[in-house]
Design an enzyme around this catalytic site. Structure first.
Site, PDB file in Angstrom:
ATOM      1  N   ASN A  34     -58.911  44.337  77.011  1.00  0.00           N
ATOM      2  CA  ASN A  34     -59.686  44.115  75.972  1.00  0.00           C
ATOM      3  C   ASN A  34     -59.694  42.486  76.091  1.00  0.00           C
ATOM      4  O   ASN A  34     -60.646  42.042  75.244  1.00  0.00           O
ATOM      5  CB  ASN A  34     -59.049  44.427  74.656  1.00  0.00           C
ATOM      6  CG  ASN A  34     -58.798  45.637  74.434  1.00  0.00           C
ATOM      7  OD1 ASN A  34     -59.782  46.387  74.608  1.00  0.00           O
ATOM      8  ND2 ASN A  34     -57.576  46.081  73.838  1.00  0.00           N
ATOM      9  N   TYR A  35     -59.044  41.679  76.566  1.00  0.00           N
ATOM     10  CA  TYR A  35     -59.172  40.116  76.332  1.00  0.00           C
ATOM     11  C   TYR A  35     -59.423  39.689  77.911  1.00  0.00           C
ATOM     12  O   TYR A  35     -59.777  38.461  77.984  1.00  0.00           O
ATOM     13  CB  TYR A  35     -57.883  39.495  75.942  1.00  0.00           C
ATOM     14  CG  TYR A  35     -57.801  39.951  74.564  1.00  0.00           C
ATOM     15  CD1 TYR A  35     -58.681  39.352  73.420  1.00  0.00           C
ATOM     16  CD2 TYR A  35     -56.760  40.839  74.034  1.00  0.00           C
ATOM     17  CE1 TYR A  35     -58.498  39.790  72.252  1.00  0.00           C
ATOM     18  CE2 TYR A  35     -56.800  41.317  72.481  1.00  0.00           C
ATOM     19  CZ  TYR A  35     -57.410  40.540  71.710  1.00  0.00           C
ATOM     20  OH  TYR A  35     -57.559  40.963  70.398  1.00  0.00           O
ATOM     21  N   LEU A  36     -59.011  40.299  79.032  1.00  0.00           N
ATOM     22  CA  LEU A  36     -59.214  39.683  80.335  1.00  0.00           C
ATOM     23  C   LEU A  36     -60.489  40.172  81.144  1.00  0.00           C
ATOM     24  O   LEU A  36     -60.888  41.180  81.286  1.00  0.00           O
ATOM     25  CB  LEU A  36     -57.903  40.080  81.288  1.00  0.00           C
ATOM     26  CG  LEU A  36     -56.625  39.673  80.573  1.00  0.00           C
ATOM     27  CD1 LEU A  36     -55.645  40.105  81.451  1.00  0.00           C
ATOM     28  CD2 LEU A  36     -56.681  37.981  80.409  1.00  0.00           C
TER      29      LEU A  36
END
Length: 548
Positions: A505-507
């Site tokens: 979700n964040y990378l």
């Protein structure tokens, strides 16, 4: 323009227990009504789980269970301690074992049945293309678990019925048929959203959605857009940082609060924290909703100056505990914000998430507090990979560096997990493998020495070839031992960190793809099949020179 699908697949109805599987109350068998029995099975299945030992779980379960009982049952069943679920528990354990022990043919038959349901319900037509749906099944009823110390754990998650479900499709499509004897809550034709069906679950009163599979074109585009916004932040982040530093000295207290909150969101990747209904869910907070009791100020601590000690429950009731040395103006401002306030007062009493996000929109189009989290996570991964990867390492060594870089991000984002129950056992198994491999290496070393002595005596070609053969074997065994040692290090370092959340979700996946291509690491060592489908766009798009 066009969306057509079959609607959700509903979980099959409850099948009663066989006559010889009984529930006991106060030592005596008691026949339960169907609804009461079904809820009893939810608890019975979890008997060997840590949850059922928690008082809050027991109380919530018993309270909700009693509500569903007949009046006769309520008269009898008054204490959870007198309930005996062991026979029911054993029945489900045995059933599970039997399923594992099925023959290859029987397993194949079950797989075919599941594939048939997937084929019928798991796809939709989106603008003329057949696209895969993500979660096309409704959630089964059961007991709510929640994460961390959730105050609602143990409450009854009710069965989702067609009457609870809102269907979304296009006006000209064939509207899905509800199961026989039922009707939908509503049918909508809304092409501004990406969900296919939705309903409100009964515990948190939150909306649940059926969405497209992450590998679908629409999801891929959304994903790409998200990371592109975060990449745009890179160009203006220095200006934003300079601005909030300036605002620490502002004459308006509201501006100062916004500037300090933004510093925390940027530096510590804190979530913004949205205002919630009182008493609706757990007492969880984010940056904007922090209270005075959630921080402690230490002018000096552990050899550092201006230390802020954070202790609060974040998203999903996961505890956030951190001691951070902050810049002097931040420390002074926090002192000012806490002055003459009670512990339960808001730290940033003049700040709301809406006010903060409005300000961010002015600074950059599409910027919200969440974008900082994505930006800081991705930039941390890229920097860590540069610092940690040694081109001379073998594949296992490089993967250890990758996991360490990913771990730095998970720590930044506070993605924790509890130590898996099987951890000690699997570590023990791994250690046994390492010990056995060490023994093989020692034996191989002895063999090499023996072969070399033999060659020194005879000097013939056959003995020389034997030395080479023994050396090759030794090298292979040493590599295997090194791989196992790396695996053990990785496992130990990862036991309380959840790497998956940030990875998915964040990378920005292009950072990982570029790293793999640059160092010759097979992409399947980083992403499994499902993840490779989700990130197909990144795998196609990123070359080894990609920079976030």
């Amino acid at each position: 323009m066009q969306l057509e699908h079959r609607g959700p697949y509903f979980v099959p109805l409850y099948e009663p227990l066989p006559e010889d599987v009984r529930f006991y109350y106060d030592g005596k068998p008691l026949k339960l009504s169907l609804a009461t029995e079904e809820i009893a099975t939810f608890y019975a299945k979890m008997l060997d789980h840590e949850y059922t030992t928690k008082e809050i779980f027991q109380n919530n379960f018993f309270h909700d269970w009693r509500k569903e009982m007949t009046s006769e049952e309520q008269e009898i069943i008054k204490e959870l301690d007198k309930c005996d679920f062991r026979e029911i528990h054993k029945y489900f354990v045995d059933k599970n074992e039997a399923r594992k022990a099925l023959s290859k043919e029987e397993k194949q038959k079950l797989k075919e049945e599941a594939d048939k349901i997937q084929e019928e319900y798991g796809y939709c037509i989106l603008d003329g293309h057949r696209e895969k749906i993500g979660n096309f099944k409704t959630e089964p009823p059961g007991l709510f678990r929640g994460r961390g110390e959730h105050p609602k754990m143990g409450m009854l998650k009710k069965r989702v019925m067609p009457e609870d479900v809102v269907i979304n499709c296009s006006r000209d499509s064939k509207i899905p048929e509800p199961p026989e004897g039922h009707k939908w809550k509503e049918v909508r034709f809304d092409n501004t959203v990406t969900w296919l069906a939705s309903w409100t679950e009964n515990i948190q009163n939150t909306l649940k959605y059926i969405m497209l599979n992450p590998s679908s074109k629409l999801k891929g585009e959304k994903d790409w857009e998200k990371y592109e916004v975060a990449r745009r932040l890179k160009d203006v982040v220095h200006t934003i940082r300079a601005q909030y530093r300036k605002d620490w000295e502002s004459t308006e207290i509201k501006k100062r609060q916004r500037a300090v909150a933004l510093y925390f969101i940027d530096k510590l990747a804190l979530r913004a924290g949205n205002e919630k209904e009182e008493g609706e869910t757990a007492d969880t907070v984010g940056c904007c909703s922090l209270r005075v009791e959630h921080i402690q100020l230490h002018p000096r601590l552990d050899g550092q100056e201006h230390v802020v000690e954070f202790d609060f429950l974040g998203k999903d009731s996961i505890r956030y505990y951190n001691k951070v040395s902050v810049e002097k103006p931040v420390f002074k401002n926090l002192k000012l914000f806490m002055k003459n306030k009670d512990p339960t007062d808001d730290l940033f009493d003049q700040l709301t998430t809406t006010f903060l996000n409005k300000h961010l929109q002015h600074l950059m189009d599409g910027l919200t507090a969440k974008v900082f989290r994505t930006y800081n996570a991705s930039i941390t991964l890229q920097e860590q990979l540069k610092a940690l990867t040694n081109p001379e390492d073998n594949v296992a060594g490089k993967l250890l560096s990758y996991n360490r870089a990913n771990r730095a991000v998970a720590i930044l984002c506070n993605h924790q997990r509890s130590v898996p129950k099987t951890f000690a056992r699997s570590m023990q198994v791994l250690q046994e493998k390492i010990d056995a491999k060490k023994k093989q290496v020692e034996e191989a070393q002895a063999e090499v020495k023996k072969a070399e002595d033999e060659f020194n005596e005879t000097k013939d070609a056959k003995a020389e070839a034997n030395v080479e053969k023994k050396k090759k074997l030794l090298k292979r065994l040493e590599e295997q031992l090194a791989r196992l040692n790396v695996q053990a290090t990785d496992k130990e370092e990862n036991k309380q960190i959840a790497l998956g959340t940030s990875k998915l979700n964040y990378l920005d996946p292009r950072i990982s793809v570029a790293w793999c291509k640059k160092f010759g690491i097979p992409i399947e060592r980083i992403y499994n099949k499902t993840q490779r489908e989700k990130f197909a766009w990144a795998i196609d798009m990123a070359g080894e020179d990609f920079e976030f």
